[in-house]
Design a protein around this motif. Structure first.
Motif, PDB file in Angstrom:
ATOM      1  N   VAL A  77       0.845  -1.193   0.000  1.00 47.88           N
ATOM      2  CA  VAL A  77       0.000   0.000   0.000  1.00 47.88           C
ATOM      3  C   VAL A  77       0.881   1.245   0.000  1.00 47.88           C
ATOM      4  CG1 VAL A  77      -1.970  -1.079   1.145  1.00 47.88           C
ATOM      5  CG2 VAL A  77      -0.174  -0.012   2.528  1.00 47.88           C
ATOM      6  N   ILE A  78       0.360   2.322  -0.579  1.00 50.49           N
ATOM      7  CA  ILE A  78       1.021   3.623  -0.593  1.00 50.49           C
ATOM      8  C   ILE A  78       0.144   4.601   0.182  1.00 50.49           C
ATOM      9  CG2 ILE A  78       1.720   5.577  -2.026  1.00 50.49           C
ATOM     10  CD1 ILE A  78       2.447   3.667  -4.212  1.00 50.49           C
ATOM     11  N   VAL A  79       0.772   5.340   1.097  1.00 51.49           N
ATOM     12  CA  VAL A  79       0.046   6.319   1.902  1.00 51.49           C
ATOM     13  C   VAL A  79       0.649   7.691   1.617  1.00 51.49           C
ATOM     14  CG1 VAL A  79      -0.742   6.958   4.212  1.00 51.49           C
ATOM     15  CG2 VAL A  79      -0.268   4.550   3.679  1.00 51.49           C
ATOM     16  N   LEU A  80      -0.155   8.611   1.093  1.00 49.63           N
ATOM     17  CA  LEU A  80       0.283   9.979   0.834  1.00 49.63           C
ATOM     18  C   LEU A  80      -0.043  10.811   2.072  1.00 49.63           C
ATOM     19  CD1 LEU A  80       1.473  11.934  -1.279  1.00 49.63           C
ATOM     20  CD2 LEU A  80      -0.873  12.451  -1.987  1.00 49.63           C
ATOM     21  N   VAL A  81       0.997  11.406   2.690  1.00 47.35           N
ATOM     22  CA  VAL A  81       0.815  12.112   3.961  1.00 47.35           C
ATOM     23  C   VAL A  81       1.450  13.489   3.897  1.00 47.35           C
ATOM     24  CG1 VAL A  81       0.767   9.958   5.272  1.00 47.35           C
ATOM     25  CG2 VAL A  81       2.940  11.159   4.945  1.00 47.35           C
ATOM     26  N   THR A  82       1.023  14.365   4.831  1.00 49.46           N
ATOM     27  CA  THR A  82       1.685  15.652   5.025  1.00 49.46           C
ATOM     28  C   THR A  82       3.003  15.403   5.738  1.00 49.46           C
ATOM     29  OG1 THR A  82      -0.479  16.697   5.260  1.00 49.46           O
ATOM     30  CG2 THR A  82       1.431  17.953   5.987  1.00 49.46           C
TER      31      THR A  82
END
Length: 765
Positions: free
Chosen positions: A684-689
């Protein structure tokens, strides 16, 4: 005619390129003719061979060679070459080339006799009785397997190739004689038809040229290249030859000026050296023009000179002297003395800016280095039993030849052996170091796992991780010159079928396949039996095969037992649909020829099989594709990969779609079973600040969702406002994954989360 390396490797080393026709001939004389023995007209090389052998052979050895010549001349009585010469002129010419290398009496005798077994049906036992076992073994290694029946021409050619290479591994003189044989045939190719010229030249370029290069036989290597080029592209060859001749005259002044300056500079440094120009071969010019898209004038702007000095230290002194004379070009210096090439070649290479801004190439070496550079292993051809007495070049060659024997022990059939070896015939080398600073040479493109197998098969089999330049790296990482490679092993580790997708060397590939065939044999047999049973049921045939049919099936498939046949199906070496159709043909037409029953490929056989049930813990015979990592709930499909068993993909996988278009016959229906008591990897890929603590919050939520993290990575750019976190997690199924993703999406700082089906570089894989 464009021959691929694979096509040429299968078909080469077995062709006869000097057809003969019967014609009356008088037996020839050799050395001191017996009284009353007439001399064969037109065989002028006899006296030349005599002169060359007399320089280094004893009278007793000359006598043995004379006997071999007489026997060969008698056996080839009546044969003529297409050119019109007596056939005996060919063995004499081959022996003369071998005499240039100063090979011993046994090798010269074998060169004279190399066609008698193949052409005249002389038995090996007769050669042993007349000339001794060593000579007979050499001749046997040079002869094709004419009397054995094979299922196909490809199999016959592959087996002939294996026979010759294994004979070469036991005695390097086999390949020296074979190369001399091919060189003379190429020199006399003019009488052949154009299409045959192109075929033989293509084989030579794709097979014999790399073998000559691999053994350091640079003179043979260059001549075979140019001869092949002249027959493959005769018009281009003639045009380039004409242009080179004109350019040589136009640039004589520049070359003379450089030559004079270099000689004077070396003399002023009180150094004795031979300096001479080194002209590029026509094929070298053509290849550079094609590969770098250069014009003819641009290629010839690079002049070449060779400097031969009297000792090792003077090589570096000469280098410094030249760098004081002309400015060196950055990045154009190579020290092949400190780190020799894989074939033993040693020299200093440097490119300088000469007069008028002209790039000038220099090679600097000693006399001994020059001798090895031109003659390679033939400069030290004799092997000793004591490895401590071998020269460095002999040790390198011995190690490569020994690897052929290792591959042979692990390989199932001749075609597979050929597949492994052909990779090592084109070794554009990369040099890496062990942690103890030992240099290891590998083919370019080799991975860390190839390095492990180059150390020892057991090291490769037990590899779990690697460090490259003191940092963890994936096993599939391609190595670069100068890398320091450390292998981490575990006694409980075993090879994975996925390793076959990225190893480069024949030794690694054959060792992995050997392990998969033997250690996991029971799993492969079980899967193969299941697939064959389904294929038979689809044809309304009983899974119990009648005894007469079974006996015939095993004979015609070259399998030693039903278990071996099942294992071959389980690892993808045979197709269950084809075997089932073969069995049906045997049941129906036991009296019909085999060819009538099994004509066609697996693409012609359409049998609808029941889906194979996948439980996810099926062992090595069933693997989940690393390209898409399917999990329960995904629609899946199965690919039967050669020597890897059944590889399960998601139906949405791009890799699966491409492969299915190419080989649709290798795909079967599969479905998930029930009661799957295990967890499955998913990416999985998680795009975060990009803020403090976000990674910890995401990791904690994944754990709270009852999913296990096996890998984590992130973007290297730490200054970006947003960043990507990449996780490999273990989940039960799609429902579990969806619940975990929903929980992570609710975290402050998380912008987006998605499942990734592409493949990452995971240090633990």
């Amino acid at each position: 005619m464009n021959l691929t390396p694979a096509d040429s490797l299968i078909s080469a080393l077995t062709s006869r390129n000097a057809p003969e026709r019967p014609a009356p001939k008088t037996p020839g004389a050799f050395f001191s003719p017996d009284p009353g023995t007439p001399v064969t007209p037109g065989v002028a090389s006899v006296s030349q061979l005599n002169a060359k052998l007399s320089e280094y052979m004893s009278p007793s050895d000359l006598k043995k060679v004379k006997e071999a010549y007489r026997f060969s001349d008698e056996m080839h009585l009546g044969q003529m070459r297409v050119s019109g010469e007596p056939y005996i002129s060919h063995p004499i010419a081959v022996a003369e080339i071998c005499a240039d290398w100063k090979l011993d009496a046994q090798a010269i005798m074998a060169a004279l006799l190399h066609d008698v077994m193949e052409d005249q049906d002389v038995k090996k036992e007769e050669l042993i009785e007349r000339f001794g076992a060593p000579v007979a073994a050499l001749v046997d290694g040079l002869s094709k397997l004419e009397k054995i029946e094979f299922q196909s021409q490809v199999e016959a050619q592959a087996e002939n190739f294996r026979k010759m290479l294994l004979a070469m591994a036991r005695d390097v003189r086999v390949i020296l004689i074979k190369l001399a044989d091919r060189l003379h045939n190429m020199r006399t190719l003019g009488s052949m038809k154009p299409e045959k010229k192109r075929r033989i030249a293509g084989e030579t370029m794709e097979v014999y040229v790399p073998i000559a290069h691999r053994l350091g036989l640079n003179n043979i290597y260059r001549e075979l290249q140019d001869l092949s080029f002249s027959h493959l592209h005769p018009l281009r060859y003639k045009t380039l030859a004409k242009a080179v001749k004109a350019a040589r005259g136009n640039r004589r002044e520049v070359v003379s000026k450089i030559m004079e300056s270099v000689k004077n500079t070396l003399l002023s440094a009180d150094m004795q050296a031979q300096v001479y120009g080194r002209e590029k071969t026509l094929y070298g010019i053509y290849r550079k023009m094609r590969s770098k898209q250069l014009s003819f004038s641009q290629v010839l702007d690079v002049y070449g000179f060779r400097i031969v000095v009297d000792n090792f230290a003077h090589c570096y002194v000469a280098l410094g002297t030249l760098h004081a004379l002309y400015k060196p070009m950055p990045g154009k210096f190579k020290d092949y003395i400190a780190i020799p090439k894989l074939n033993g070649y040693q020299s200093l290479h440097t490119t300088l800016i000469g007069p008028y801004g002209t790039p000038v190439e220099f090679q600097i070496r000693t006399q001994e280095m020059h001798r090895v550079a031109e003659s390679g292993v033939a400069a030290h051809w004799l092997y000793k039993d004591d490895e401590n007495n071998l020269t460095d070049l002999q040790q390198r060659t011995h190690a490569w030849l020994q690897s052929l024997l290792d591959i042979q022990k692990q390989t199932g059939d001749s075609a597979e052996f050929l597949e492994h070896v052909k990779v090592d015939l084109f070794p554009d080398s990369v040099y890496v170091f062990t942690p103890k600073s030992k240099i290891i040479a590998l083919p370019r493109g080799a991975t860390a796992l190839d390095f492990a197998y180059s150390i020892h098969t057991d090291v490769g089999d037990q590899t779990v991780a690697t460090r490259i330049n003191h940092e963890h790296a994936p096993l599939r990482t391609e190595l670069r010159n100068g890398d320091i490679v450390e292998i981490i092993t575990s006694a409980s580790s075993r090879p994975s079928p996925t390793w076959l997708t990225f190893v480069r060397t024949g030794k690694a590939r054959s060792a992995i396949r050997h392990h998969l065939r033997t250690i996991n044999l029971s799993e492969s047999i079980e899967l193969g039996a299941l697939l064959l049973g389904q294929a038979l049921a689809a044809l309304n045939l009983d899974s119990t095969i009648p005894e007469p049919t079974m006996e015939r099936l095993l004979n015609e498939s070259s399998a030693r037992s039903l278990e071996e046949l099942h294992a071959d199906i389980g690892i993808g070496k045979r197709m269950a649909a084809l075997v089932a159709r073969h069995i049906m043909g045997l049941n129906d037409t036991m009296g019909q020829p085999l060819q009538a029953r099994i004509t066609g490929t697996s693409k012609d056989v359409v049998i609808k099989l029941d889906p194979v049930i996948i439980y996810g813990s099926d062992g090595v015979a069933v693997q989940l594709g690393q390209c898409c990592l399917p999990i329960p709930g995904d629609k899946i499909t199965g690919q039967l990969k050669r020597d890897q068993g059944l590889l399960v993909h998601s139906q949405e996988c791009d890799v699966a779609r491409r492969h299915r278009d190419k080989e649709p016959e290798r795909w079967i229906d599969v479905v998930w079973g029930t009661d799957l008591n295990r967890r499955f990897d998913c990416r999985v890929i998680v795009l975060v600040t990009n803020e403090r603590g976000v990674l910890a919050r995401v990791a904690a939520e994944i754990g709270e969702s009852d999913a296990n993290i096996t890998f984590v990575g992130m973007d290297e750019d730490q200054d970006s406002i947003m960043t990507q976190l990449r996780f490999t997690v273990q989940v039960e199924d799609r429902v579990h994954l969806a619940r975990m993703m929903r929980n992570v999406r609710s975290i402050t700082g998380v912008t987006r989360i998605l499942r990734e089906r592409g493949q990452w570089s995971n240090p633990t894989n």
